[in-house]
Design an enzyme around this catalytic site. Structure first.
Site, PDB file in Angstrom:
ATOM      1  N   ASN A 276       0.763  -1.062  -0.131  1.00 40.63           N
ATOM      2  CA  ASN A 276       0.058  -0.117  -0.044  1.00 40.63           C
ATOM      3  C   ASN A 276       0.917   1.217   0.017  1.00 40.63           C
ATOM      4  O   ASN A 276       0.373   2.263  -0.286  1.00 40.63           O
ATOM      5  CB  ASN A 276      -0.969  -0.034   1.340  1.00 40.63           C
ATOM      6  CG  ASN A 276      -2.222  -0.361   0.829  1.00 40.63           C
ATOM      7  OD1 ASN A 276      -3.183   0.390   0.247  1.00 40.63           O
ATOM      8  ND2 ASN A 276      -2.713  -1.736   1.089  1.00 40.63           N
TER       9      ASN A 276
ATOM     10  N   CYS B 239      -7.380  -0.822   8.600  1.00 33.48           N
ATOM     11  CA  CYS B 239      -7.050  -1.769   7.448  1.00 33.48           C
ATOM     12  C   CYS B 239      -6.479  -0.623   6.534  1.00 33.48           C
ATOM     13  O   CYS B 239      -5.286   0.104   6.587  1.00 33.48           O
ATOM     14  CB  CYS B 239      -8.108  -2.528   7.019  1.00 33.48           C
ATOM     15  SG  CYS B 239      -9.785  -1.674   6.690  1.00 33.48           S
ATOM     16  N   SER B 240      -7.099  -0.479   5.313  1.00 38.53           N
ATOM     17  CA  SER B 240      -6.615   0.447   4.348  1.00 38.53           C
ATOM     18  C   SER B 240      -7.233   1.772   4.538  1.00 38.53           C
ATOM     19  O   SER B 240      -7.052   2.677   4.931  1.00 38.53           O
ATOM     20  CB  SER B 240      -6.667   0.162   2.751  1.00 38.53           C
ATOM     21  OG  SER B 240      -5.781  -1.221   2.578  1.00 38.53           O
TER      22      SER B 240
ATOM     23  N   ARG C  76     -12.629  -4.304   6.721  1.00 37.53           N
ATOM     24  CA  ARG C  76     -11.992  -5.270   7.778  1.00 37.53           C
ATOM     25  C   ARG C  76     -12.118  -4.463   9.417  1.00 37.53           C
ATOM     26  O   ARG C  76     -12.427  -5.128  10.046  1.00 37.53           O
ATOM     27  CB  ARG C  76     -10.655  -5.561   7.575  1.00 37.53           C
ATOM     28  CG  ARG C  76     -10.556  -6.504   6.190  1.00 37.53           C
ATOM     29  CD  ARG C  76      -9.287  -6.844   5.879  1.00 37.53           C
ATOM     30  NE  ARG C  76      -9.018  -5.570   4.762  1.00 37.53           N
ATOM     31  CZ  ARG C  76      -7.813  -5.712   3.737  1.00 37.53           C
ATOM     32  NH1 ARG C  76      -7.140  -6.821   3.824  1.00 37.53           N
ATOM     33  NH2 ARG C  76      -7.588  -4.571   3.055  1.00 37.53           N
TER      34      ARG C  76
END
Lengths: 606, 536
Positions: free
Chosen positions: A285, A370-371, A376
């Site tokens: 990421n 998470c991102s 999540r």
């Protein structure tokens, strides 16, 4: 062996009789369909349903602006389908005017709820053209500039489900604000973060400028905010998105200081950051500007939870569908199930949530991301809260949990489900919420007395996740919901649920306010949720569902009567009743006949 | 030989016991003729672990320096560790366990010594008998009779003295038929379906042999069975190929030409060694403590246990379908007629007959179909999944039956009058017991050893008021309907309550079940007291 009557309608989709539209139908076969207020007939037609369990079934199909309804005309094969159009993800033409073979010309419908439907029509005079076009139009209203059915329905309920969740009330219930945490309205116009709710809880010491600077360093401005606080030890669950570290390894002092404020709030030496992603994904990421908290965050430890992204989950559930619909895999069922990895993903989500809950109950604050912090992260925080806080295990508390952690914090329901949208291959779609409900189901199986609600509630929620009959799961975030005036123009799912709560109650529910539930997240103890994923197959369905429901209803009545009696006793005699205490704790000492007890209690003369 | 000859060291102090679900504890180990007793050394604590040596399936000893560890693997799938100071003491204890846990002589076993104060040897032994069964079903009396031709066990050593046979067949005929069936197990009635008068009979295979021998009397007996009906079914629990092969060793099947009114259906059921190996694999997978559990479902599948469950349930379903839906009588057999035959006749009765679904009815069913019908318990249950001993006649058929009943119980949570706890209790008792019920291989052997006079009856003990309460299903609601289990692999589950019994999760669930039971009983009491006060 046994082939029960094939009735494939979901029992959870309750309908109200609307007498006017019923008269207008004037079709004997379809006379018993009860339409919702505001639901209108679009088209009906003689058609053949290619039933995967009974073969081709002649009958009549009715399309309304809400549902597809089919009933067989042959009395011998009683087949009925009642599918909300919202559950449809794809409508295709099957075969052509010159196709050979019986029933090769018709429609192929893919659904979001683990089934597909095939209909055959006569191969003459473009017989399918009108139904195809109308179905396509009403199944995907947003692609045709039509309103979702939630904006059309005229349903009325006594209680408005929109009142179930009031952010301030929920914060107050948790004991907030206090001298460590304050409530801020900095986002009241969605300017700080357009996917967050308006009311946020942040460290008392943080200033609004801090929040703005932190927002600049967090993906989509989703800053760390409090989701839940432990009443006794003051440890908190904080959620956010990934920091924007990028390839160059950027730092942000404000973000670092802000996380330290979270740690300080309950005075623990270390803050634990749970990154839901697998380590490699977090690293990857960085290439797109994201990343994770590095060593510069002093007094913090970072733990990766190895949960895969939305694409992996989508493919996993697709594989599961392949082995359960239309035909169930027979010869190598378990290894086929294993190769879908679905249960393994469920295990990882559950065990991540267990780690979060365990950390918090031992007095350490945690940050979860998470991102983007809407898939999540929502799974982990809401499951951990369900383990820690028994309030969320009540019927109303569970509604609050979903409203709070999923709906208000911007789980992108519209993108993940694709409400009213024809683009079935959209890569944004993913069954993240279904997976969460699956995890909840696993917990209810492991703790049969800990939840006030039953399986039927979970099924109802998933049915209406797709149905578009209620406003509850529409849109991606609060900002969009405000713009589209969902709360004033559409009905909440909780209005329906709370108008007849008794069918969603677990008779064996025993409130235990202090209890933290730690489910076992081992493959050996997880089960496939057959009554959801394979519910369309009449041969697999749990048998005798209705007598069980009937019996549970009786038990509920008996329980209520019992509790009422108990209350009367307590009123007449102010001393606490000992009978209640007996009934809510396992009375293991009364019998010595289980073998394990026999060995440990029995004193045998030798 | 006296028990004491096997006990060189009876007591060892300062032993650490490690067992599932409990913290390790330090105390004294004591070995007696039938038990291993561990008592906690802590003052004021009376925690004891009393283990029947018979329950021990295998032990492993590891000596390191001057002390040793004995790992005890039980037939109820529990694994215990004893850390024993002193090498010699450790070896002595291990030796005693090894010898005393597998004594061959039945009359030396614990049931002959078990004398609890609340049971008397004069109490009634057993719940049911062919005589009682016959007298209970008045509808039978027209066409069926009770024969005592086997009262001296001369026709069939594994049958009880009395059996139910067609009225039109005399004892001389039965004598001839018995010679034509393996082990003398001639066809006898085991179930009468009240709804349509059809019956289930069971037997062993006919001894047709390679040259297709016939027996007119056998054909006559079968014909008498379906008197007045156009046909009957024979369910053979072997594949047709296996049945063909059986002719080479003197066995065989009922050929179409000799039994023209009978339709044979073959369903291959695993038996004997294959079943035992399946159990061993399954238990091994369940006990795998390694963290790498990625392959759990494959391991479960490879053990094939659940597919044996599936076959048993679907064959029983077929049998029940023939009787209940198709309206025909059925004869069931495999080869010996003492294992898979009993398995499916039991399950079919549970599916069709509401009387078999009460606590008492189910125990009576087990007594008729397993104990009296001559399932060789002693041979089948000598060892379980952990044993290193060379397999002989062991086979977990009875356990498989309990698993199948559990699947039915799970699919029909209201239909059975008993609880999972009963099935778990039976699964333990059949391997190691204080009671005499599952001793020996046949009625004849039990009589010879005086089992009924010298031991207590498990089934009677399970019906005492407190036990009856504990083993009842609080949600039970009798239904007259047949309960057809779904046998798709998706509908079947691992019986975690048994196979993963010694895990935290299972204990939690057990506690929750207990809680639910107490709740429902408590509510029910209130309803009852209301009803009483209304009446007065």
């Amino acid at each position: 062996m046994a082939s029960p009557i094939s009735v494939y309608n979901s029992n959870a989709l309750d309908t109200h009789i609307s007498s006017t539209s019923r008269e207008s139908l004037k079709m004997e076969l379809l006379a018993d369909v009860s339409l919702l207020p505001g639901e209108d007939r679009i088209i009906d037609k003689d058609i053949i349903y290619i039933c995967p369990f009974n073969g081709a079934v002649k009958g009549k199909v009715l399309i309304t602006n809400y549902r597809l309804y089919f009933k067989s005309s042959d009395a011998d094969v009683a087949v009925m389908l009642d599918v909300p159009l919202g559950a449809i993800s794809r409508v295709e033409k099957m075969g052509g005017a010159s196709s050979r073979g019986e029933n090769s010309y018709g429609l192929d419908i893919t659904c979001k709820d683990m089934r597909n439907l095939r209909f055959a029509l006569k191969q003459e005079g473009h017989s399918r053209r009108d139904i195809f076009e109308l179905l396509f139009k009403y199944a995907f209203p947003l692609s045709h500039s039509l309103p979702l059915f939630a904006y059309v329905t005229q349903e009325k309920y006594e209680e408005s489900g929109w009142n179930i969740y009031k952010p301030m009330e929920e914060f107050r219930r948790q004991g907030l604000p206090n001298n460590k945490w304050r409530i801020t309205f900095i986002n009241k116009n969605y300017e700080l973060c357009d996917t967050y709710p308006t009311v946020l809880a942040v460290p008392f010491k943080s200033k609004d400028e801090d929040l703005r600077r932190v927002a600049a360093f967090r993906s989509r401005g989703r800053i760390p905010v409090l989701s839940w606080i432990h009443r006794e030890n003051q440890a908190v669950i904080v959620r956010c998105s990934q920091p924007l570290v990028g390839m160059s390894g950027k730092r942000n002092k404000d973000d670092e200081r802000y996380l330290d404020m979270i740690r300080e709030a309950n005075d623990t030496p270390k803050l634990t950051i749970y990154d839901a992603r697998p380590n490699v994904n977090a690293v990857a990421n960085k290439a797109t500007g994201g990343g994770y908290e590095g060593d510069e965050y002093q007094n913090a430890e970072l733990i990766f939870l190895d949960i895969q992204n939305i694409h992996v989950m989508r493919e996993s559930l697709k594989k599961l569908k392949d082995i359960v619909y239309p035909n169930v895999e027979e010869s190598h069922w378990l290894s086929s199930l294993e190769s879908t990895h679905w249960l393994e993903h469920v295990k990882l989500v559950l065990s991540g949530a267990i780690q979060v809950a365990d950390k918090v109950s031992s007095g350490n604050s945690v940050v979860v991301h998470c991102s983007d912090g809407w898939d999540r992260t929502a799974q982990l925080t809401s499951l951990a809260m369900l383990m820690l806080d028994s309030h969320y295990r009540t019927l109303r508390g569970f509604q609050v949990l979903i409203e709070k952690e999923w709906i208000s914090f911007g789980h992108k329901f519209a993108s993940r489900i694709g409400h009213g949208d024809k683009n079935h291959a959209d890569q944004d779609r993913s069954p993240i919420f279904v997976q969460f409900i699956d995890c909840v189901w696993q917990m209810t199986k492991q703790f049969p007395t800990a939840f006030e609600f039953n399986e039927r509630l979970l099924l109802t929620i998933l049915d209406h996740l797709y149905s578009c009959r209620f406003g509850t799961f529409l849109y991606n975030c609060e900002n969009a919901r405000d713009q589209h005036e969902v709360r004033s123009k559409a009905v909440s799912l909780w209005s329906l649920v709370n108008s007849k709560m008794d069918i969603y109650l677990n008779p064996f529910y025993t409130p235990e306010s202090g209890r933290v539930l730690y489910p076992v997240a081992s493959m050996r103890h997880l089960e496939l949720w057959v009554t959801y994923y394979i519910r369309w197959n009449p041969r697999i369905q749990q048998q005798q569902q209705s007598p069980v429901e009937q019996r549970y209803k009786e038990l509920l009545a008996l329980r209520d009567e019992y509790l009422k009696k108990l209350e009367e006793l307590q009123l007449s005699d102010s001393s606490p009743s000992s009978r209640l205490a007996n009934s809510s704790t396992p009375n293991t000492s009364s019998t010595s006949s289980t073998p394990s007890q026999q060995y440990t209690h029995l004193q045998t003369p030798l | 030989m006296e028990f004491s000859d096997h006990i060189k060291t009876a007591n060892v102090e300062d032993v650490v016991l490690r067992q599932p679900l409990h913290p390790p504890s330090r105390g004294t180990v004591c070995i007696t003729g039938h038990h291993l007793l561990f008592s906690d050394r802590e003052e004021g604590s009376s925690r004891q672990v009393l283990l029947l040596l018979r329950n021990i399936d295998a032990i492993e000893k590891r000596i390191s320096g001057s002390s040793g560890t004995i790992t005890i693997k039980c037939k109820d799938l529990r694994v215990l560790h004893l850390d024993i100071p002193g090498m010699e003491q450790c070896l002595n204890i291990a030796h005693s366990i090894e010898t005393l846990s597998c004594l061959d002589s039945v009359s030396e076993m614990y049931p002959f010594f078990y004398r609890p104060p609340d049971l008397s040897l004069h109490n009634q032994w057993g719940l049911s008998s062919p005589e009682k069964h016959y007298s209970q079903i008045k509808e039978l009396h027209d066409k069926w009779r009770l024969s005592t031709v086997n009262s001296d066990y001369s026709l069939c050593p594994s049958y009880p003295p009395a059996v139910i046979v067609p009225k039109s067949t005399d004892d001389d005929l039965l004598k001839k038929v018995a010679k034509f069936r393996q082990g003398g197990r001639f066809p006898v009635l085991c179930y009468y379906h009240r709804k349509n008068g059809m019956v289930i009979m069971r037997s062993s295979q006919p001894l047709t042999g390679a040259n297709r021998k016939r027996c007119r009397e056998d054909e006559h007996l079968l014909q008498a069975m379906i008197d007045g009906s156009d046909k009957g079914y024979i369910i053979d629990t072997r594949s047709s190929q296996q049945a063909q092969q059986a002719r080479m060793t003197g066995g065989g099947f009922e050929s179409k030409s000799s039994y023209s009114h009978w339709k044979r259906l073959h369903r291959q059921m695993e038996r004997g060694k294959a079943l035992q190996e399946s159990l061993i694999k399954l238990v091994e997978a369940c006990g795998d403590e390694s963290h790498n559990m990625d392959r759990w479902l494959s391991k479960l599948e490879n053990s094939k246990w659940l597919s044996h469950v599936q076959t048993a349930l679907s064959t029983a379903g077929l049998l029940a379908e023939c009787v209940e839906r198709d309206g025909h009588s059925v004869l069931v057999h495999g080869s010996e007629g003492t294992d898979s035959t009993l398995l499916i006749s039991t399950l079919a009765q549970l599916i069709m007959d509401p009387c078999c679904r009460t606590l008492e009815g189910f125990l009576a069913l087990l007594e008729r179909e397993w104990v009296q019908a001559g399932h060789p318990f002693q041979q089948r249950c000598a060892h379980s999944a952990y044993s290193h001993a060379r397999l002989q006649q062991e086979s977990p058929v009875f356990l498989l039956m309990l698993d199948c009943v559990w699947q039915v119980w799970r699919q029909f949570p209201l239909a059975l009058g008993f609880s999972e706890a009963l099935l778990l209790r039976l699964a333990n008792e059949v391997y190691a017991s204080n009671y005499g019920t599952f001793l020996c291989n046949s009625h004849q052997e039990r009589c010879a050893l005086g089992v009924t006079e010298n031991t207590h009856c498990l089934f009677q003990a399970l019906l005492r008021p407190m036990e009856r309460d504990y083993y009842s299903n609080p949600l039970y609601e009798p239904t007259e309907l047949a309960i057809w289990p779904s046998v798709h692999p998706q509908s079947l589950q691992l019986w975690r309550g048994f196979f993963l019994r010694w895990t935290e999760h299972t204990r939690q669930l057990e506690e929750a079940q207990e809680e639910i039971r107490n709740m429902v009983i408590e509510w029910g009491k209130l309803a009852l007291s209301d009803a009483l006060s209304m009446n007065t």
